[in-house]
Design a protein around this motif. Structure first.
Motif, PDB file in Angstrom:
ATOM      1  N   ARG A   1       0.785  -1.170   0.084  1.00  0.00           N
ATOM      2  CA  ARG A   1      -0.065   0.039  -0.006  1.00  0.00           C
ATOM      3  C   ARG A   1       0.983   1.118   0.076  1.00  0.00           C
ATOM      4  N   HIS A   2       0.343   2.321  -0.205  1.00  0.00           N
ATOM      5  CA  HIS A   2       1.288   3.779  -0.336  1.00  0.00           C
ATOM      6  C   HIS A   2       0.061   4.790  -0.160  1.00  0.00           C
TER       7      HIS A   2
ATOM      8  N   TRP B   1      -3.485   4.549   0.675  1.00  0.00           N
ATOM      9  CA  TRP B   1      -3.400   3.808   1.803  1.00  0.00           C
ATOM     10  C   TRP B   1      -4.204   2.481   2.072  1.00  0.00           C
ATOM     11  N   THR B   2      -4.622   2.170   0.681  1.00  0.00           N
ATOM     12  CA  THR B   2      -5.450   0.806   0.421  1.00  0.00           C
ATOM     13  C   THR B   2      -4.450  -0.251   0.273  1.00  0.00           C
ATOM     14  N   TRP B   3      -4.641  -1.453   0.771  1.00  0.00           N
ATOM     15  CA  TRP B   3      -3.663  -2.475   0.347  1.00  0.00           C
ATOM     16  C   TRP B   3      -3.980  -2.925  -0.924  1.00  0.00           C
ATOM     17  N   HIS B   4      -3.389  -3.561  -1.805  1.00  0.00           N
ATOM     18  CA  HIS B   4      -3.511  -3.875  -3.132  1.00  0.00           C
ATOM     19  C   HIS B   4      -2.755  -5.019  -3.402  1.00  0.00           C
TER      20      HIS B   4
ATOM     21  N   LEU C   1       2.961  14.814  -7.212  1.00  0.00           N
ATOM     22  CA  LEU C   1       2.529  15.617  -6.093  1.00  0.00           C
ATOM     23  C   LEU C   1       2.774  15.267  -4.619  1.00  0.00           C
ATOM     24  N   LEU C   2       2.513  13.973  -4.272  1.00  0.00           N
ATOM     25  CA  LEU C   2       2.918  13.637  -3.179  1.00  0.00           C
ATOM     26  C   LEU C   2       4.278  13.583  -2.583  1.00  0.00           C
ATOM     27  N   MET C   3       5.290  13.551  -3.401  1.00  0.00           N
ATOM     28  CA  MET C   3       6.913  13.475  -3.438  1.00  0.00           C
ATOM     29  C   MET C   3       6.879  15.062  -3.238  1.00  0.00           C
TER      30      MET C   3
ATOM     31  N   GLN D   1       4.909  13.948   1.114  1.00  0.00           N
ATOM     32  CA  GLN D   1       3.711  13.051   1.864  1.00  0.00           C
ATOM     33  C   GLN D   1       3.652  11.485   1.183  1.00  0.00           C
ATOM     34  N   ALA D   2       4.888  11.092   0.676  1.00  0.00           N
ATOM     35  CA  ALA D   2       4.945   9.857  -0.059  1.00  0.00           C
ATOM     36  C   ALA D   2       5.183   8.826   0.869  1.00  0.00           C
ATOM     37  N   ARG D   3       4.481   7.679   0.911  1.00  0.00           N
ATOM     38  CA  ARG D   3       5.153   6.554   1.870  1.00  0.00           C
ATOM     39  C   ARG D   3       4.663   5.194   1.400  1.00  0.00           C
ATOM     40  N   PHE D   4       5.533   4.181   1.483  1.00  0.00           N
ATOM     41  CA  PHE D   4       4.934   2.878   0.850  1.00  0.00           C
ATOM     42  C   PHE D   4       5.227   1.719   1.757  1.00  0.00           C
TER      43      PHE D   4
END
Ligand SMILES: [Fe+2]
Ligand SMILES: [Fe+2]
Length: 345
Positions: A106-107, A144-147, A167-169, A173-176
């Protein structure tokens, strides 16, 4: 009282730079540049489906199994400094071979997928729910939903991916996070309709417009609506579907949003600035922000259908969305997932 020294401006600039300071006078070049309006970001560009597909097929041989989750090629806009399609959106195509599973993760980046090759046996599991991703289906994978992705067909499956990565970078706000296992436990109630806009439901709505008058720019255009509030599909990415009826020649316009387009069917040309993007089925192309453009269906008789994803919701949230000529202030007609209308939702 002003004191005068023999220092040059350049020497002074260097000295204060060593103090991690910068005089606003040094931004004059930028100010000049934007005083005529925000410049378009990136270039109009088109990626042919045959080239994308060949690269992905070759990647099946070249890439080790451990990287099959990453068998996705991104569209790199030649006019950007980052490997993205637009300043806010990254897009690409993923291919999954028969029997393959792309492992769970998720991310914070929100994602949408548009099916290119596949049927109901190609599916994504989103937070435990199975969501089929057949050809021309749109599937949402909100932030942030698992897939994890599964191909139970006996042929390759492929889809267009669009994410808000740049955008998130840019806003830190980018997270994995990997799942830690190959795949999620699948929920007993199985199919989740609220994240899937099945083509079998959407196509009759789109074609049902017949000869009715429509937009002079986009002909018949629909917006995929979020099932919860009727707003955009994701807070950062809006998705649209447009039918260019036989003989349609759109008028020039521009807007502050940038778009990645995917050709569902038909052939035509999009004139963007002084560039002609000649498209046919499954090609993808980008229309940068602020760039004047128009769409033409190459056929006098046959329909053409374009899917597009844009950063319009983001700009609207920031009250920065503009279009010229000004639009009538009416949003395109909404289409909801899961074959139910807003009233029934
Ligand atoms: Fe992902
Ligand atoms: Fe447009």
């Amino acid at each position: 009282m002003t004191t005068h020294t023999a220092k040059s401006r350049e020497q002074f600039d260097d000295e204060i730079e060593a103090l991690h300071l910068r005089g606003q006078w040094r931004f004059d070049e930028d100010v000049q540049r934007i005083s005529k309006g925000a410049p378009p970001s990136g270039e109009p560009f088109l990626w042919k489906w045959t080239a994308i597909r060949n690269v992905l097929l070759e990647a099946c041989d070249v890439m080790p199994d451990s990287l099959r989750q990453r068998r996705n090629v991104s569209f790199v806009n030649p006019g950007l400094r980052t490997p993205n399609a637009t300043s806010t959106i990254t897009a690409g195509v993923q291919l999954v071979t028969p029997g393959e599973l792309a492992w769970g993760h998720r991310h914070t980046m929100g994602a949408i997928r548009f099916g290119i090759e596949g049927d109901e046996r190609l599916y994504t599991v989103v937070d435990g729910d199975v969501v089929p991703l057949a050809a021309n289906d749109l599937v949402l994978t909100p932030s942030w939903t698992w897939h994890d992705h599964h191909n139970e067909m006996d042929r390759n499956g492929a889809w267009l991916d669009v994410l808000d990565v740049p955008l998130l970078m840019a806003i830190d706000q980018a997270r994995f996070q990997p799942l830690g296992e190959m795949a999620q436990q699948q929920n007993a109630h199985n199919v989740n309709l609220s994240l899937r806009y099945a083509w079998r439901d959407v196509e009759p709505v789109l074609r049902g417009y017949g000869s009715a008058p429509a937009s002079p720019y986009d002909d018949v255009v629909l917006e995929y609506a979020n099932p919860v509030d009727g707003g955009p599909t994701l807070p950062t990415i809006g998705c649209y579907l447009q039918l260019l009826r036989g003989g349609f020649e759109g008028q020039t316009h521009h807007h502050s949003s940038a778009a990645i387009y995917h050709v569902v069917e038909g052939a035509g040309v999009t004139v963007c600035g002084d560039v002609e993007l000649h498209w046919s089925a499954h090609d993808s192309f980008v229309v940068p922000s602020w760039m004047p453009h128009l769409h033409v269906n190459a056929s006098k008789r046959d329909d053409a259908i374009l899917f597009s994803a844009t950063d319009r919701p983001l700009l609207e949230a920031l009250k920065l969305y503009r279009e010229d000529p000004p639009g009538p202030g009416v949003r395109p007609a909404p289409i909801f997932p899961g074959n139910f209308s807003r009233e029934e939702a």
